[in-house]
Design a protein around this motif. Structure first.
Motif, short mmCIF file in Angstrom:
data_model
loop_
_atom_site.label_atom_id
_atom_site.label_comp_id
_atom_site.label_asym_id
_atom_site.label_seq_id
_atom_site.Cartn_x
_atom_site.Cartn_y
_atom_site.Cartn_z
N ASP A 409 5.01 0.66 7.66
CA ASP A 409 4.33 1.72 8.39
C ASP A 409 5.30 2.26 9.43
OD1 ASP A 409 1.87 1.57 7.10
OD2 ASP A 409 1.19 -0.07 8.38
N LEU A 410 5.63 3.56 9.32
CA LEU A 410 6.54 4.21 10.26
C LEU A 410 5.75 5.26 11.04
CD1 LEU A 410 9.49 4.58 11.24
CD2 LEU A 410 9.75 6.32 9.47
N GLU A 411 5.82 5.18 12.36
CA GLU A 411 5.07 6.09 13.22
C GLU A 411 6.01 6.74 14.23
OE1 GLU A 411 2.18 5.05 16.74
OE2 GLU A 411 1.06 4.91 14.86
N VAL A 412 5.93 8.07 14.35
CA VAL A 412 6.79 8.83 15.25
C VAL A 412 5.90 9.63 16.18
CG1 VAL A 412 8.66 10.50 15.42
CG2 VAL A 412 8.53 8.99 13.44
N THR A 413 6.05 9.44 17.49
CA THR A 413 5.22 10.15 18.47
C THR A 413 6.09 10.73 19.57
OG1 THR A 413 4.85 8.10 19.71
CG2 THR A 413 3.21 8.68 18.05
N ALA A 414 5.57 11.79 20.18
CA ALA A 414 6.23 12.42 21.33
C ALA A 414 5.17 13.19 22.10
CB ALA A 414 7.35 13.37 20.88
N ALA A 415 5.40 13.37 23.39
CA ALA A 415 4.46 14.11 24.23
C ALA A 415 4.34 15.55 23.74
CB ALA A 415 4.92 14.08 25.69
N GLY A 416 3.10 15.99 23.54
CA GLY A 416 2.87 17.36 23.13
C GLY A 416 3.11 17.62 21.65
N VAL A 417 3.38 16.57 20.86
CA VAL A 417 3.65 16.73 19.43
C VAL A 417 2.66 15.86 18.67
CG1 VAL A 417 5.36 16.46 17.59
CG2 VAL A 417 6.09 17.12 19.88
N ALA A 418 2.08 16.42 17.60
CA ALA A 418 1.13 15.65 16.79
C ALA A 418 1.82 14.42 16.21
CB ALA A 418 0.57 16.53 15.67
N PRO A 419 1.16 13.24 16.26
CA PRO A 419 1.77 12.02 15.72
C PRO A 419 2.11 12.18 14.23
CG PRO A 419 -0.16 11.48 17.05
CD PRO A 419 -0.17 12.97 16.85
N MET A 420 3.22 11.58 13.83
CA MET A 420 3.66 11.61 12.43
C MET A 420 3.68 10.18 11.91
SD MET A 420 6.78 14.31 13.06
CE MET A 420 6.89 13.84 14.79
N ARG A 421 2.96 9.96 10.81
CA ARG A 421 2.87 8.62 10.24
C ARG A 421 3.30 8.66 8.78
NH1 ARG A 421 -1.50 9.22 13.72
NH2 ARG A 421 -1.56 7.67 15.40
N TYR A 422 4.09 7.67 8.38
CA TYR A 422 4.65 7.64 7.04
C TYR A 422 4.38 6.27 6.42
CZ TYR A 422 7.17 11.54 9.12
OH TYR A 422 7.49 12.70 9.79
N ASP A 423 3.88 6.28 5.17
CA ASP A 423 3.62 5.05 4.42
C ASP A 423 4.75 4.86 3.42
OD1 ASP A 423 2.57 2.85 3.19
OD2 ASP A 423 0.98 3.93 2.13
N ILE A 424 5.62 3.87 3.67
CA ILE A 424 6.79 3.61 2.83
C ILE A 424 6.47 2.41 1.95
CG2 ILE A 424 9.25 3.09 2.83
CD1 ILE A 424 9.34 4.29 5.67
N THR A 425 6.41 2.62 0.63
CA THR A 425 5.95 1.57 -0.29
C THR A 425 7.09 0.77 -0.92
OG1 THR A 425 5.88 3.20 -2.08
CG2 THR A 425 3.85 2.86 -0.83
N ASP A 426 8.34 1.12 -0.63
CA ASP A 426 9.48 0.39 -1.18
C ASP A 426 9.83 -0.76 -0.24
OD1 ASP A 426 11.80 -0.53 -2.29
OD2 ASP A 426 12.95 1.33 -2.05
#
Length: 715
Positions: A409-426
């Motif tokens: 589970d990869l999660e990228v967040t920043a103030a004022g930016v919608a959170p970005m979440r990535y499901d990596i299955t490898d």
């Protein structure tokens, strides 16, 4: 020879620089000694770096000040780079050596002879495995080829030991390892085509590295070789040149099952078990079985051999076999304390005690998977740009995955930016490319490993995207005078960094074929810029842009503005000298009567009349209300050219006048009395101590001579 004041003839030796002379001193030499040459002032010693007759030979000393001017010997016994043969260092370094003391070894291709001073090769190439200045960088290369760890269908894993200068070839430090694979490589191949598997950054104190080649670079059932190219660190960047690494043994990508004949088991007298099953629950494995009804009445010797084969589906060495029992045939034994997500082999042997009935049966079972507990390590960022970055990490080792299916589970967040979440299955993934990020923004990145049961702990790291160019700057309004246009603007909607400056570009044509620009440093509250020195009654087209450290951004919409007609010509400024001293001029002026109100500032320039044109003037900017100025730190008794210019709000010239004024003469100080030196029958020689004055130039000395008689001598 010459006559003294007493009338005696005295002969003196020629100057040491002479070979014969007509008088005293180096200027009267007939010829110059070795180590000297004839100049305007006579025979002068050779300058540093030259020696011999007429100083025609060049020294080869490391420090030319230590070169003997007569024979070129180096007094400090040190030759300059590329030379040997003390004491005069006349010989070039022997072949294949260069530099200071000829201590460096050349590394040129066969047939090239290196430069004896810097080691450069005439062909511009270095010998194989060498590069850098003077071909002195020995590129690093692993001594041993990579090892094959495992080979499954479309998943071949290799491992190698980290580079160190003691066990390997060449010099560090190391920047990265580039892993390549080749199909059907055989010894002696003249043409090879290597394909990249991946790149791993070198980590200090890390002893081994592992990487897997997957189906994107592998073909089923083909034979492959691998190599690891070691790339040197060149001031924080990968070196352009590198030496290919040694080639691994050949390994097959096994995808098609191979059918083999199972050996025929030895005959058994009877089949004992009707069912034999194993059940895993938490940290225990229970074996259950049922006996064929027709053999259930017998008494049996039942033993169990158990062996740990490894972690789940990992290819790892197991533990030694352990024997349990004997158990009664009615038992249902449970193995307590087993390793979670581990593969076990159970061999159950049942032997009837009274009849010839027996059976040996083997089954394999994997203990229950559990949620992972290990955190992802090595979280880092490379390739950071204004709009993205590459997230890298160390993939979780197989024995820590604790389940059959996994990922990240990869999660990228920043103030004022919608959170970005990535499901990596490898499960073997170790990087992810982030794109489409806003510039100059701090991001928090979290990652965790997960399997079918649960997830491990998050680890986080922060990075910041680089500056980008700002969005367009829109002009809100403009106003003009005859020589200026004031541009009021709205700042860019997105700065994408720290604003450095605003630029106004203007042109007399709408296509901006010929332009001029005015750039002003960005600061808080800046919303307008005045563009001056324009032509009156002229239509100008204008557009604006802002810049950050990444460069100039987009221009906004184009607007136009016409300057006003030129006002009437102004009268001259009345400039006069109010007073002066030896180093100061006091100036006073009156503004022109017809346009005094237009003058917003004055520019005063003062320059010495006989100064070279390259000598800078004294330049002073004064408020428009000033009418006098005192300029000091001038030279006495000197003529100065004074220009005063009145400027309007747009820095356009309203009126200007130039006048010449001189500083005052000072009074020379009284000199000291002359000092008697010598006299002859008709001459008297005296010495005069120079007079130094800071306030008046001394141009001549006047000497008075009075003949003394007996009468005035007594007076």
């Amino acid at each position: 020879c010459k006559e003294t004041v007493t009338g005696q003839a005295v002969c003196v030796a020629c100057d040491p620089s002479c070979v014969g002379c007509t008088g005293e001193g180096p200027s009267l030499c007939k010829a110059c000694q070795i180590g000297y040459r004839l100049q305007v002032a006579g025979c002068q010693v050779c300058p540093d770096g030259l020696f011999g007759v007429n100083c025609a030979s060049e020294c080869n000393c490391l420090n030319n000040k230590e070169c003997d001017n007569t024979n070129g010997n180096c007094n400090d016994w040190k030759c300059k780079r590329g030379y040997t043969g003390l004491p005069d260092c006349r010989d070039k370094c022997p072949t294949d050596t260069f530099g200071l003391d000829c201590a460096l070894e050349c590394h040129c291709p066969v047939g090239d002879v290196c430069n004896h001073v810097n080691g450069d090769c005439p062909s511009g190439q270095c010998a194989p495995n060498y590069g850098g200045a003077g071909c002195q960088r020995h590129f690093p290369r692993l001594a041993a080829p990579p090892r094959i760890v495992s080979a499954q269908c479309n998943n071949i894993t290799i491992r190698w030991d980290a580079f160190n200068e003691l066990d390997n070839i060449g010099q560090g430090p190391i920047y990265e390892y580039r892993v390549e694979v080749h199909l059907n490589l055989t010894e002696g191949s003249s043409t090879v085509s290597w394909q990249s598997v991946g790149t791993l950054r070198h980590v200090n104190n890390k002893l081994t590295y592992t990487i897997s080649a997957l189906g994107n670079v592998l073909e089923p059932d083909k034979d492959y070789n691998f190599r690891v190219n070691t790339v040197a660190d060149n001031f924080g960047k990968p070196n352009v040149q590198f030496t290919p690494g040694p080639i691994s043994e050949m390994v097959n990508n096994p995808c098609t099952p191979i059918t083999t004949m199972e050996p025929t088991p030895p005959p058994v007298s009877r089949k004992v078990f009707e069912t034999l099953e194993a059940f895993s629950n938490d940290a225990a494995i229970r074996l259950t079985w049922t006996v064929l009804p027709k053999y259930a009445q017998f008494e049996y010797n039942l033993t169990i051999a158990v062996q740990l084969l490894g972690n789940g589906n990992c290819d790892e060495a197991g533990a030694p076999e352990e024997n349990l029992g004997p158990y009664p045939i009615t038992a249902s034994p449970q193995l307590i304390g087993v390793e979670t997500w581990s593969k076990y082999s159970f061999t159950v042997t049942a032997q009837a005690l009274s009849v010839d009935v027996s059976e040996v049966r083997t089954l394999t079972v994997t203990s229950s998977p559990v949620a992972p507990t290990v955190a992802v390590s090595g979280l880092n960022f490379t390739g950071i740009t204004a709009g993205g970055a590459i997230v890298t990490w160390t993939s979780i080792p197989c024995n820590h995955r604790k389940g059959f299916r996994g990922g990240y589970d990869l999660e990228v967040t920043a103030a004022g930016v919608a959170p970005m979440r990535y499901d990596i299955t490898d499960v073997t993934a170790n990087r992810y490319d982030l794109t489409g990020l806003p510039a100059f923004t701090d991001f928090n990145v979290r990652i965790r490993y997960k399997n079918e049961i649960g997830s491990g702990p998050y680890v986080s790291q922060v990075f910041k995207t680089l500056e980008g160019v700002p969005t367009a700057v829109q002009i809100a309004s403009t106003t003009s005078t005859s020589t200026t246009i004031t541009v009021t603007f709205d700042p860019p909607i997105k700065t994408n960094g720290v604003l450095a400056s605003y630029t106004v570009t203007l042109s007399m044509t709408s296509d901006f074929n010929e332009t001029e620009s005015r750039t002003e440093q960005a600061r808080v509250g800046l919303r307008s810029i005045i563009v001056g020195r324009l032509q009156p009654d002229t239509l100008y087209y204008l557009k604006m842009a802002a810049s950050t450290g990444a460069g100039l951004g987009q221009y906004g919409s184009t607007t136009s503005r016409r300057t006003l007609e030129a006002p009437p010509l102004a009268d001259d400024i009345a400039l006069q000298l109010e007073s002066r001293t030896v180093d100061c001029l006091v100036l006073r002026w009156e503004p022109p009567q017809n346009r005094a109100d237009d003058i917003q500032s004055y520019e005063l320039k003062v320059r010495m009349a006989n100064a070279d044109q390259t000598t800078p003037s004294i330049s002073v900017n004064l408020p428009g209300g000033d009418t006098s100025y005192r300029q000091c730190d001038l030279k006495p008794s000197s003529l100065y050219i004074v220009t005063i210019t009145g400027l309007d709000s747009g820095q356009a010239v309203v009126s200007s006048i130039t006048e010449n004024f001189s500083t005052a003469h000072g009074t020379p100080p009284q000199p000291r009395a002359p000092t008697f030196v010598r006299s002859s029958f008709t001459n008297v020689t005296v010495s005069i101590e120079p007079v130094v004055s800071l306030y008046v130039p001394i141009t001549a000395y006047r000497l008075y001579v009075l003949m003394l008689t007996n009468q005035n001598r007594n007076q």
